[in-house]
Design a protein around this motif. Structure first.
Motif, PDB file in Angstrom:
ATOM      1  N   ILE A   1     -17.276  51.025 -14.632  1.00 18.06           N
ATOM      2  CA  ILE A   1     -16.032  50.689 -14.722  1.00 18.06           C
ATOM      3  C   ILE A   1     -15.297  50.099 -13.457  1.00 18.06           C
ATOM      4  CG2 ILE A   1     -13.504  51.625 -15.415  1.00 18.06           C
ATOM      5  CD1 ILE A   1     -15.246  53.584 -17.350  1.00 18.06           C
ATOM      6  N   ARG A   2     -15.531  51.093 -12.346  1.00 15.56           N
ATOM      7  CA  ARG A   2     -14.697  50.854 -11.188  1.00 15.56           C
ATOM      8  C   ARG A   2     -15.660  49.555 -10.505  1.00 15.56           C
ATOM      9  NH1 ARG A   2     -10.843  53.388  -9.685  1.00 15.56           N
ATOM     10  NH2 ARG A   2     -10.366  55.621 -10.576  1.00 15.56           N
ATOM     11  N   PRO A   3     -16.877  49.419 -10.383  1.00 16.16           N
ATOM     12  CA  PRO A   3     -17.584  48.003  -9.823  1.00 16.16           C
ATOM     13  C   PRO A   3     -16.908  46.763 -10.624  1.00 16.16           C
ATOM     14  CG  PRO A   3     -19.097  49.605  -9.858  1.00 16.16           C
ATOM     15  CD  PRO A   3     -17.932  50.176 -10.653  1.00 16.16           C
ATOM     16  N   ALA A   4     -16.670  47.138 -12.020  1.00 15.59           N
ATOM     17  CA  ALA A   4     -16.176  45.941 -12.797  1.00 15.59           C
ATOM     18  C   ALA A   4     -14.601  45.668 -12.724  1.00 15.59           C
ATOM     19  CB  ALA A   4     -16.404  46.102 -14.327  1.00 15.59           C
ATOM     20  N   ALA A   5     -13.975  46.678 -12.451  1.00 14.67           N
ATOM     21  CA  ALA A   5     -12.581  46.478 -12.041  1.00 14.67           C
ATOM     22  C   ALA A   5     -12.214  45.795 -10.844  1.00 14.67           C
ATOM     23  CB  ALA A   5     -11.796  47.708 -11.904  1.00 14.67           C
ATOM     24  N   GLN A   6     -13.091  45.902  -9.622  1.00 16.75           N
ATOM     25  CA  GLN A   6     -13.026  45.202  -8.493  1.00 16.75           C
ATOM     26  C   GLN A   6     -13.440  43.722  -8.712  1.00 16.75           C
ATOM     27  OE1 GLN A   6     -15.670  47.491  -5.918  1.00 16.75           O
ATOM     28  NE2 GLN A   6     -14.356  49.130  -5.736  1.00 16.75           N
ATOM     29  N   ALA A   7     -14.635  43.590  -9.570  1.00 17.21           N
ATOM     30  CA  ALA A   7     -14.640  42.153  -9.799  1.00 17.21           C
ATOM     31  C   ALA A   7     -13.865  41.441 -10.385  1.00 17.21           C
ATOM     32  CB  ALA A   7     -16.269  41.843 -10.511  1.00 17.21           C
ATOM     33  N   LEU A   8     -13.140  42.109 -11.643  1.00 21.17           N
ATOM     34  CA  LEU A   8     -12.076  41.406 -12.399  1.00 21.17           C
ATOM     35  C   LEU A   8     -10.981  41.222 -11.406  1.00 21.17           C
ATOM     36  CD1 LEU A   8     -10.955  40.586 -14.844  1.00 21.17           C
ATOM     37  CD2 LEU A   8     -10.553  42.708 -15.521  1.00 21.17           C
ATOM     38  N   THR A   9     -10.523  42.219 -10.697  1.00 19.25           N
ATOM     39  CA  THR A   9      -9.522  41.986  -9.515  1.00 19.25           C
ATOM     40  C   THR A   9      -9.575  40.961  -8.650  1.00 19.25           C
ATOM     41  OG1 THR A   9      -9.096  44.361  -9.267  1.00 19.25           O
ATOM     42  CG2 THR A   9      -8.001  43.072  -7.668  1.00 19.25           C
ATOM     43  N   GLY A  10     -10.731  40.494  -8.185  1.00 17.76           N
ATOM     44  CA  GLY A  10     -11.088  39.348  -7.252  1.00 17.76           C
ATOM     45  C   GLY A  10     -10.677  38.202  -8.090  1.00 17.76           C
ATOM     46  N   LEU A  11     -11.342  38.176  -9.408  1.00 20.17           N
ATOM     47  CA  LEU A  11     -11.247  36.954 -10.168  1.00 20.17           C
ATOM     48  C   LEU A  11      -9.515  36.732 -10.563  1.00 20.17           C
ATOM     49  CD1 LEU A  11     -12.526  34.690 -11.779  1.00 20.17           C
ATOM     50  CD2 LEU A  11     -12.460  36.373 -13.676  1.00 20.17           C
ATOM     51  N   LEU A  12      -8.962  37.669 -10.489  1.00 20.34           N
ATOM     52  CA  LEU A  12      -7.805  37.342 -11.067  1.00 20.34           C
ATOM     53  C   LEU A  12      -6.865  36.867  -9.804  1.00 20.34           C
ATOM     54  CD1 LEU A  12      -6.875  40.756 -13.401  1.00 20.34           C
ATOM     55  CD2 LEU A  12      -7.243  38.449 -14.119  1.00 20.34           C
ATOM     56  N   LYS A  13      -7.031  37.598  -8.798  1.00 19.85           N
ATOM     57  CA  LYS A  13      -6.432  36.800  -7.429  1.00 19.85           C
ATOM     58  C   LYS A  13      -6.763  35.319  -7.316  1.00 19.85           C
ATOM     59  CE  LYS A  13      -5.913  41.289  -5.066  1.00 19.85           C
ATOM     60  NZ  LYS A  13      -6.507  42.134  -3.951  1.00 19.85           N
ATOM     61  N   GLU A  14      -8.083  35.263  -7.474  1.00 21.95           N
ATOM     62  CA  GLU A  14      -8.329  33.824  -7.458  1.00 21.95           C
ATOM     63  C   GLU A  14      -7.728  32.903  -8.315  1.00 21.95           C
ATOM     64  OE1 GLU A  14     -12.431  31.038  -7.794  1.00 21.95           O
ATOM     65  OE2 GLU A  14     -12.585  33.446  -7.428  1.00 21.95           O
ATOM     66  N   CYS A  15      -7.700  33.409  -9.860  1.00 23.57           N
ATOM     67  CA  CYS A  15      -7.216  32.246 -10.565  1.00 23.57           C
ATOM     68  C   CYS A  15      -5.882  32.509 -11.223  1.00 23.57           C
ATOM     69  CB  CYS A  15      -8.132  32.550 -12.383  1.00 23.57           C
ATOM     70  SG  CYS A  15      -9.747  32.618 -12.072  1.00 23.57           S
ATOM     71  N   LYS A  16      -5.133  33.566 -10.783  1.00 21.01           N
ATOM     72  CA  LYS A  16      -3.891  33.677 -10.951  1.00 21.01           C
ATOM     73  C   LYS A  16      -3.043  33.389 -12.309  1.00 21.01           C
ATOM     74  CE  LYS A  16      -2.596  32.820  -6.033  1.00 21.01           C
ATOM     75  NZ  LYS A  16      -3.944  32.796  -5.554  1.00 21.01           N
ATOM     76  N   PRO A  17      -3.579  33.951 -13.234  1.00 20.81           N
ATOM     77  CA  PRO A  17      -3.040  33.868 -14.590  1.00 20.81           C
ATOM     78  C   PRO A  17      -1.774  34.590 -14.642  1.00 20.81           C
ATOM     79  CG  PRO A  17      -4.653  35.543 -14.847  1.00 20.81           C
ATOM     80  CD  PRO A  17      -4.561  34.717 -13.109  1.00 20.81           C
ATOM     81  N   ASP A  18      -1.010  34.131 -15.770  1.00 21.08           N
ATOM     82  CA  ASP A  18       0.371  35.036 -15.856  1.00 21.08           C
ATOM     83  C   ASP A  18       0.041  36.269 -16.461  1.00 21.08           C
ATOM     84  OD1 ASP A  18       1.953  32.743 -15.128  1.00 21.08           O
ATOM     85  OD2 ASP A  18       1.495  31.622 -16.861  1.00 21.08           O
ATOM     86  N   ILE A  19      -0.846  36.303 -17.452  1.00 21.04           N
ATOM     87  CA  ILE A  19      -1.017  37.493 -18.266  1.00 21.04           C
ATOM     88  C   ILE A  19      -2.344  37.798 -18.235  1.00 21.04           C
ATOM     89  CG2 ILE A  19      -0.868  38.573 -20.673  1.00 21.04           C
ATOM     90  CD1 ILE A  19       1.554  36.587 -20.979  1.00 21.04           C
ATOM     91  N   LEU A  20      -2.900  38.959 -18.327  1.00 20.06           N
ATOM     92  CA  LEU A  20      -4.145  39.666 -18.605  1.00 20.06           C
ATOM     93  C   LEU A  20      -4.202  39.934 -20.282  1.00 20.06           C
ATOM     94  CD1 LEU A  20      -6.963  40.264 -17.899  1.00 20.06           C
ATOM     95  CD2 LEU A  20      -6.307  42.406 -17.322  1.00 20.06           C
TER      96      LEU A  20
END
Length: 358
Positions: free
Chosen positions: A63-82
């Motif tokens: 869970i935590r490694p996946a959360a870190q990977a997803l955090t990086g992706l969201l910072k890069e892509c900058k979507p409005d909503i998850l």
């Protein structure tokens, strides 16, 4: 997620003009597997403590490694909503990532959730909206502590504009003689889906009928053995996973679903779409769809005698089969059409996005 499923989803996403990225799936390390097995044995007498300890191991390796990977992706892509699908429990990493960067979350809950206090707090702190696919899911979320004002009821839908399927020629495909009664059951082969009860119910009928089972899972061998034991091996047909079930439903007399619970059984909508009545367990997520003695018959979960009696009543009355089938089609058209579903999702996403614009 199976490779075939990912390819199918990717094709649909790209056809809609959206980007698709599948995050790498980590294989469970041996230490985690062994540790969980040890905990299941040592803590077998304290279910809550056992679940918490196993969750801790899941958090460390997945869970935590996946959360870190997803955090990086969201910072890069900058979507409005998850936007997250299925159940909050299966989206832990999403909640952690969204909380880390302050991103609004819309959770679509499609199954009856079983939530612990930690995930409830995450949902209440992080989710802007939780979309529930049935009244039963709404009740389950609220009873387990999710804030009522965050929950939106939005029924699953089915595309009523699609052409009616051509029924499968089951005589040619399976060697079932023309004119024989055919029952279809579509379910993952897991104990909670009650497929064993369906097979036992078939054995209690005083007329010959065939059962077609679409679906696969770890219980398949056990169920095949049960059909042999009951002398039904020639009349129970295991077809495995079938990506397009509608032609098989259309070729049957009715659909049976004997689950312990459902979020909102889409297969019920598919049967009603092709004007087939339903015999189903009277449980949450099912009774939201099936109206007893109008679109089908409901029986008490686990009561094989009642299941068999319901099959006998319907299959022995062609007028009822037709009447319930027509009523089911009308109910789907009125309450479970895809346009209402799509418009509802779009409205919620637009509202959340507008509320969080700087």
């Amino acid at each position: 997620m199976r490779a075939g499923d990912a390819l199918t989803i990717e094709a649909a996403v790209r056809a809609a003009g959206a980007n698709f990225l599948l995050l790498p799936q980590r294989k469970q390390p041996l230490w985690a597997k062994l540790a969980k097995e040890l905990l299941r044995g040592v803590l077998h007498f304290t279910p809550k403590l056992r679940a918490a300890a196993i969750q801790r191991i899941e958090s460390i390796w997945r869970i935590r490694p996946a959360a870190q990977a997803l955090t990086g992706l969201l910072k890069e892509c900058k979507p409005d909503i998850l936007y997250m699908n299925n159940s909050p429990v299966s989206n832990y990493e999403g909640y952690l990532a969204a909380r880390e960067i302050g991103m609004p979350v819309v959770q679509h809950c499609r199954t009856l959730p079983k939530l612990d206090g930690k995930i409830v707090r995450l949902v209440n702190e992080t989710a802007s909206r939780v979309l529930a696919v049935s009244d039963s899911v709404v009740d389950a979320l609220h009873q387990q502590g999710v804030i009522q004002d965050k929950i939106n009821l939005l029924y699953n839908g089915i595309d009523l504009s699609q052409p009616l399927p051509t029924p499968v020629d089951i005589s040619k495909k399976l060697g079932i003689p023309c004119g024989q009664t055919v029952i279809v059951c579509i379910a993952a082969l897991l104990p909670r889906k009650g497929v064993a009860d369906v097979i036992r119910g078939l054995s209690l009928l005083d007329f010959p009928a065939h059962l077609i089972i679409l679906g696969d899972g770890p219980q398949r061998g056990e169920l095949e053995a049960l059909s042999v034991t009951l002398g039904l091996s020639a009349r129970v047909h295991f077809l495995g996973f079938v990506p397009e079930p509608l032609p098989w439903i259309a070729a049957s007399d009715l659909l049976v679903l004997a689950s312990e619970s459902e979020g909102l059984g889409r297969v019920l909508l598919e049967a009603m779409f092709v004007q087939k009545p339903v015999v189903a367990s009277n449980v949450s997520g099912v009774r939201d769809v099936v109206v007893h003695k109008k679109t089908g018959l409901l029986f008490s979960y686990g009561q094989v005698d009642m299941l068999a009696e319901s099959l006998t009543v319907l299959l022995g009355n062609p007028r009822l089969l037709q009447e319930y089938g027509q009523a089911g089609k009308q109910r789907v058209r009125r309450k479970f059409n895809i346009e209402n579903y799509a418009n509802g999702v779009s409205a919620v996403l637009s509202e959340v996005a507008a509320a969080h614009k700087p």
